[in-house]
Design a protein around this motif. Structure first.
Motif, PDB file in Angstrom:
ATOM      1  N   ASN A  69       3.299   8.922   8.790  1.00 19.93           N
ATOM      2  CA  ASN A  69       1.949   8.427   9.064  1.00 19.93           C
ATOM      3  C   ASN A  69       2.067   6.968   9.506  1.00 19.93           C
ATOM      4  O   ASN A  69       2.289   6.082   8.676  1.00 19.93           O
ATOM      5  CB  ASN A  69       1.097   8.553   7.800  1.00 19.93           C
ATOM      6  N   THR A  70       1.899   6.695  10.799  1.00 15.94           N
ATOM      7  CA  THR A  70       2.208   5.363  11.322  1.00 15.94           C
ATOM      8  C   THR A  70       1.047   4.374  11.294  1.00 15.94           C
ATOM      9  O   THR A  70       1.196   3.247  11.751  1.00 15.94           O
ATOM     10  CB  THR A  70       2.748   5.448  12.757  1.00 15.94           C
ATOM     11  N   HIS A  71      -0.104   4.797  10.772  1.00 18.41           N
ATOM     12  CA  HIS A  71      -1.184   3.810  10.660  1.00 18.41           C
ATOM     13  C   HIS A  71      -2.162   4.204   9.567  1.00 18.41           C
ATOM     14  O   HIS A  71      -2.855   5.221   9.665  1.00 18.41           O
ATOM     15  CB  HIS A  71      -1.946   3.663  11.970  1.00 18.41           C
ATOM     16  N   THR A  72      -2.210   3.362   8.527  1.00 18.64           N
ATOM     17  CA  THR A  72      -3.181   3.615   7.464  1.00 18.64           C
ATOM     18  C   THR A  72      -3.451   2.349   6.682  1.00 18.64           C
ATOM     19  O   THR A  72      -2.818   1.309   6.891  1.00 18.64           O
ATOM     20  CB  THR A  72      -2.692   4.748   6.540  1.00 18.64           C
ATOM     21  N   HIS A  73      -4.440   2.447   5.793  1.00 16.37           N
ATOM     22  CA  HIS A  73      -4.837   1.356   4.901  1.00 16.37           C
ATOM     23  C   HIS A  73      -5.018   2.003   3.525  1.00 16.37           C
ATOM     24  O   HIS A  73      -6.112   2.470   3.183  1.00 16.37           O
ATOM     25  CB  HIS A  73      -6.134   0.712   5.376  1.00 16.37           C
ATOM     26  N   LEU A  74      -3.944   2.061   2.756  1.00 19.56           N
ATOM     27  CA  LEU A  74      -3.896   2.951   1.599  1.00 19.56           C
ATOM     28  C   LEU A  74      -4.933   2.669   0.527  1.00 19.56           C
ATOM     29  O   LEU A  74      -5.563   3.588   0.006  1.00 19.56           O
ATOM     30  CB  LEU A  74      -2.489   2.927   0.980  1.00 19.56           C
ATOM     31  N   ALA A  75      -5.135   1.408   0.174  1.00 20.36           N
ATOM     32  CA  ALA A  75      -6.065   1.114  -0.919  1.00 20.36           C
ATOM     33  C   ALA A  75      -7.515   1.395  -0.547  1.00 20.36           C
ATOM     34  O   ALA A  75      -8.396   1.408  -1.418  1.00 20.36           O
ATOM     35  CB  ALA A  75      -5.914  -0.341  -1.362  1.00 20.36           C
ATOM     36  N   MET A  76      -7.787   1.669   0.724  1.00 18.86           N
ATOM     37  CA  MET A  76      -9.147   2.018   1.141  1.00 18.86           C
ATOM     38  C   MET A  76      -9.552   3.407   0.649  1.00 18.86           C
ATOM     39  O   MET A  76     -10.703   3.818   0.844  1.00 18.86           O
ATOM     40  CB  MET A  76      -9.290   1.931   2.660  1.00 18.86           C
ATOM     41  N   ASP A 101     -14.166  -7.767  -0.141  1.00 22.35           N
ATOM     42  CA  ASP A 101     -14.257  -9.082  -0.780  1.00 22.35           C
ATOM     43  C   ASP A 101     -14.561  -8.959  -2.271  1.00 22.35           C
ATOM     44  O   ASP A 101     -14.050  -9.726  -3.089  1.00 22.35           O
ATOM     45  CB  ASP A 101     -15.354  -9.924  -0.105  1.00 22.35           C
ATOM     46  N   GLU A 102     -15.370  -7.983  -2.612  1.00 28.34           N
ATOM     47  CA  GLU A 102     -15.818  -7.853  -3.998  1.00 28.34           C
ATOM     48  C   GLU A 102     -14.892  -7.031  -4.880  1.00 28.34           C
ATOM     49  O   GLU A 102     -14.719  -7.325  -6.068  1.00 28.34           O
ATOM     50  CB  GLU A 102     -17.216  -7.232  -4.030  1.00 28.34           C
ATOM     51  N   PHE A 103     -14.254  -6.014  -4.310  1.00 26.05           N
ATOM     52  CA  PHE A 103     -13.555  -5.052  -5.169  1.00 26.05           C
ATOM     53  C   PHE A 103     -12.048  -4.950  -4.967  1.00 26.05           C
ATOM     54  O   PHE A 103     -11.367  -4.344  -5.793  1.00 26.05           O
ATOM     55  CB  PHE A 103     -14.178  -3.659  -4.991  1.00 26.05           C
ATOM     56  N   ILE A 104     -11.506  -5.481  -3.881  1.00 25.59           N
ATOM     57  CA  ILE A 104     -10.066  -5.351  -3.677  1.00 25.59           C
ATOM     58  C   ILE A 104      -9.340  -6.521  -4.329  1.00 25.59           C
ATOM     59  O   ILE A 104      -9.522  -7.675  -3.960  1.00 25.59           O
ATOM     60  CB  ILE A 104      -9.712  -5.260  -2.181  1.00 25.59           C
ATOM     61  N   ASN A 105      -8.525  -6.198  -5.315  1.00 25.67           N
ATOM     62  CA  ASN A 105      -7.687  -7.174  -6.008  1.00 25.67           C
ATOM     63  C   ASN A 105      -6.365  -6.493  -6.361  1.00 25.67           C
ATOM     64  O   ASN A 105      -6.130  -5.348  -5.964  1.00 25.67           O
ATOM     65  CB  ASN A 105      -8.399  -7.703  -7.255  1.00 25.67           C
ATOM     66  N   LYS A 106      -5.520  -7.160  -7.085  1.00 23.70           N
ATOM     67  CA  LYS A 106      -4.211  -6.587  -7.417  1.00 23.70           C
ATOM     68  C   LYS A 106      -4.337  -5.237  -8.111  1.00 23.70           C
ATOM     69  O   LYS A 106      -3.659  -4.269  -7.750  1.00 23.70           O
ATOM     70  CB  LYS A 106      -3.422  -7.549  -8.308  1.00 23.70           C
ATOM     71  N   ASP A 107      -5.202  -5.166  -9.104  1.00 25.61           N
ATOM     72  CA  ASP A 107      -5.328  -3.938  -9.887  1.00 25.61           C
ATOM     73  C   ASP A 107      -5.910  -2.795  -9.072  1.00 25.61           C
ATOM     74  O   ASP A 107      -5.424  -1.658  -9.126  1.00 25.61           O
ATOM     75  CB  ASP A 107      -6.200  -4.191 -11.117  1.00 25.61           C
ATOM     76  N   SER A 108      -6.970  -3.084  -8.318  1.00 21.42           N
ATOM     77  CA  SER A 108      -7.602  -2.018  -7.536  1.00 21.42           C
ATOM     78  C   SER A 108      -6.710  -1.577  -6.386  1.00 21.42           C
ATOM     79  O   SER A 108      -6.654  -0.386  -6.050  1.00 21.42           O
ATOM     80  CB  SER A 108      -8.966  -2.465  -7.009  1.00 21.42           C
ATOM     81  N   ALA A 109      -5.995  -2.519  -5.772  1.00 17.84           N
ATOM     82  CA  ALA A 109      -5.069  -2.162  -4.687  1.00 17.84           C
ATOM     83  C   ALA A 109      -3.956  -1.263  -5.208  1.00 17.84           C
ATOM     84  O   ALA A 109      -3.516  -0.332  -4.525  1.00 17.84           O
ATOM     85  CB  ALA A 109      -4.484  -3.422  -4.050  1.00 17.84           C
ATOM     86  N   TYR A 110      -3.508  -1.536  -6.428  1.00 20.16           N
ATOM     87  CA  TYR A 110      -2.437  -0.729  -7.019  1.00 20.16           C
ATOM     88  C   TYR A 110      -2.899   0.712  -7.242  1.00 20.16           C
ATOM     89  O   TYR A 110      -2.229   1.663  -6.815  1.00 20.16           O
ATOM     90  CB  TYR A 110      -1.996  -1.341  -8.352  1.00 20.16           C
ATOM     91  N   ILE A 111      -4.062   0.873  -7.871  1.00 23.72           N
ATOM     92  CA  ILE A 111      -4.502   2.236  -8.190  1.00 23.72           C
ATOM     93  C   ILE A 111      -4.971   2.969  -6.931  1.00 23.72           C
ATOM     94  O   ILE A 111      -4.770   4.177  -6.802  1.00 23.72           O
ATOM     95  CB  ILE A 111      -5.608   2.221  -9.275  1.00 23.72           C
ATOM     96  N   GLU A 135      -0.318  -6.179  -0.580  1.00 25.42           N
ATOM     97  CA  GLU A 135       0.704  -5.206  -0.191  1.00 25.42           C
ATOM     98  C   GLU A 135       1.896  -5.175  -1.144  1.00 25.42           C
ATOM     99  O   GLU A 135       2.651  -4.203  -1.155  1.00 25.42           O
ATOM    100  CB  GLU A 135       1.166  -5.481   1.230  1.00 25.42           C
ATOM    101  N   LYS A 136       2.049  -6.208  -1.929  1.00 22.56           N
ATOM    102  CA  LYS A 136       3.101  -6.187  -2.947  1.00 22.56           C
ATOM    103  C   LYS A 136       2.855  -5.025  -3.916  1.00 22.56           C
ATOM    104  O   LYS A 136       3.785  -4.338  -4.340  1.00 22.56           O
ATOM    105  CB  LYS A 136       3.138  -7.509  -3.708  1.00 22.56           C
ATOM    106  N   GLU A 137       1.591  -4.829  -4.241  1.00 22.59           N
ATOM    107  CA  GLU A 137       1.224  -3.721  -5.129  1.00 22.59           C
ATOM    108  C   GLU A 137       1.464  -2.378  -4.442  1.00 22.59           C
ATOM    109  O   GLU A 137       1.968  -1.430  -5.065  1.00 22.59           O
ATOM    110  CB  GLU A 137      -0.246  -3.851  -5.550  1.00 22.59           C
TER     111      GLU A 137
END
Length: 443
Positions: A69-76, A101-111, A135-137
């Motif tokens: 899959n060559t293009h995605t935005h996983l935490a979305m 802006d409101e909901f994407i952070n380290k924890d939410s990006a990870y899950i 992206e580290k997460e």
């Protein structure tokens, strides 16, 4: 003769190698030692030579390369189903950017990334290319699951703070390079969002940084009619011509979408050896248009497949994406002969590997390549009978037909069960966060 001991043998299936030579092996097997394929052939041939610590009997299923899959935005995946049926400009500006802006952070990006990786593995994708935030997460999730990924921070740098934003993203990219330097699964890319969300100065700085560090550069390009019209009006250039004038286009550039283009754009993309990520379902859902994939392939331009994010698709099922790509090309060209099933399957495998600069490692089943492969269970009514394997994989197979996924020689998922990952717990965490999003936002 003493048999050679190996770690894993995947046997008793139809091996679809995608390598151009001996491409279909009936009653075949793949021998794996550590992270590499050491032999491919008939079951009888392989068993005469090798003795495996673990065997997977696929019972007549299809053994094939893992999908890319060559293009995605996983935490979305956290926003799946929000702001549907909205034009791209409104979708981004009124809904997605504020939600991020409101909901994407380290924890939410990870899950969110965990949910997406689980979904991809379950539907046959073993490699992804992600552009998003934290992206580290995302990279850590992929390593935990055992999935291959090319990650990079999405760069948005406009206005007075463009330099400040770029410096912050450059630092984050350097941190990613350091963290995953020794990773066997994770690679890093430089990923400016688009020609219209970054200044010319920042676009050039991003590309120069990618060149200096030998990294792939990934960018959204010519996605909508508005983008195309705006650039023609303001710069008297197409978006493709604009990026070319800045020096962003070369063999290490992966451009997502490429829907709105003129004749000269095809010439530029071919000469610069730019790779394309075609996202048909997202383009259709957002009403962006139909990418001229037939023209691109006729110009010998590498075209791969991407799902885009779950918020604009709304799944990460590459089997579904393959079918959409094939059917959309046929109806838009009024020709059922264009973009046949074998071509589309290659777009999701070896062409995807080429798009990421990894065709020597993955994308086909060949001796010496990394052992990234999946098993498709064909014992279902919707896959009966079979006359043509390529046709069945593109037009009939569903992601849920994938039974086993192997990445880098490791069995990540077998009989649709993960090792070390509680899928139910992942979904519970995402559902809990979704309730918070619902309460705070009326979308």
């Amino acid at each position: 003769m003493k048999k050679i001991k190996i770690d894993l043998l995947v046997e008793n299936g139809v091996v679809l190698t995608i390598d151009g030579e001996k491409e279909i092996i009936e009653n075949g097997a793949v021998a794996i030692e550590k992270d590499k394929i050491v032999a491919i052939g008939s079951v009888d041939e392989i068993k005469k030579t090798f003795s495996a610590l673990k065997k997977i009997d696929v019972k007549g299923g299809i053994i094939m390369p893992g999908l890319i899959n060559t293009h995605t935005h996983l935490a979305m995946s956290l926003f799946r189903g929000l702001a549907d049926d909205v034009a791209l400009e409104d979708w981004l500006g009124k809904y997605i950017f504020p939600l991020e802006d409101e909901f994407i952070n380290k924890d939410s990006a990870y899950i969110g990334s965990m949910l997406s990786c689980v979904e991809m593995i379950l539907s046959g994708t073993t490699t992804f290319c992600d552009m998003y935030f934290f992206e580290k997460e995302t990279g850590s999730v992929a390593e935990k699951i055992g999935m291959r990924g090319v990650i990079g921070e999405g760069i948005v740098a406009l206005g007075e703070k463009d330099e400040e934003n770029w410096e912050r993203k450059k630092l984050l990219t350097l941190e990613l390079m350091k963290k995953f330097k020794k990773s066997k699964l994770i690679s890093i890319g430089v990923k400016p969002h688009s020609p219209y969300t970054c200044t010319a100065n920042i676009l050039q700085k991003a590309k120069n940084f990618a060149k200096e560090n030998g990294l792939i550069c990934v960018i959204h390009l010519a996605e909508t009619k508005k983008e195309f019209i705006d650039f023609k009006k303001e710069k008297n250039m197409t978006p493709v011509e604009y990026l070319d004038s800045l020096g962003l286009l070369d063999e290490n550039t992966l451009a997502a979408h490429c829907v709105w283009m003129e004749k000269n754009d095809f010439k530029i993309l071919k000469e610069r050896q730019v790779k394309i990520s075609h996202c048909p379902q997202s383009n259709m859902k957002l009403g962006s248009g139909v990418a001229p994939i037939v023209k691109l392939t006729k110009n010998n331009i590498t075209v791969s497949l991407g799902t885009d994010g779950s918020a604009s698709n709304n799944t990460l099922d590459m089997f579904s994406e393959m079918k959409s790509a094939a059917l959309l090309a046929k109806v838009s060209n009024l020709d059922p002969r264009v973009l046949n099933a074998r071509q589309v399957l290659r777009m999701a495998t070896i062409e995807g590997a080429k798009a990421l600069g990894k065709e020597k490692e993955i994308g086909s089943l060949e001796v010496g390549k990394k052992a990234d492969l999946i098993v498709v269970d064909i014992r279902s009514p919707h896959l009966t009978p079979i006359y043509n394997y390529y046709s069945h994989l593109v037009y009939s197979t569903k992601g849920s037909d994938v039974e086993t996924s192997i990445v880098n020689g490791k069995v990540v998922m077998e009989k649709r069960k993960f090792k070390g990952i509680d899928v139910g717990e992942v979904m519970e965490k995402v559902n809990a966060l979704s309730q918070k999003i619902k309460r705070i936002n009326s979308v």
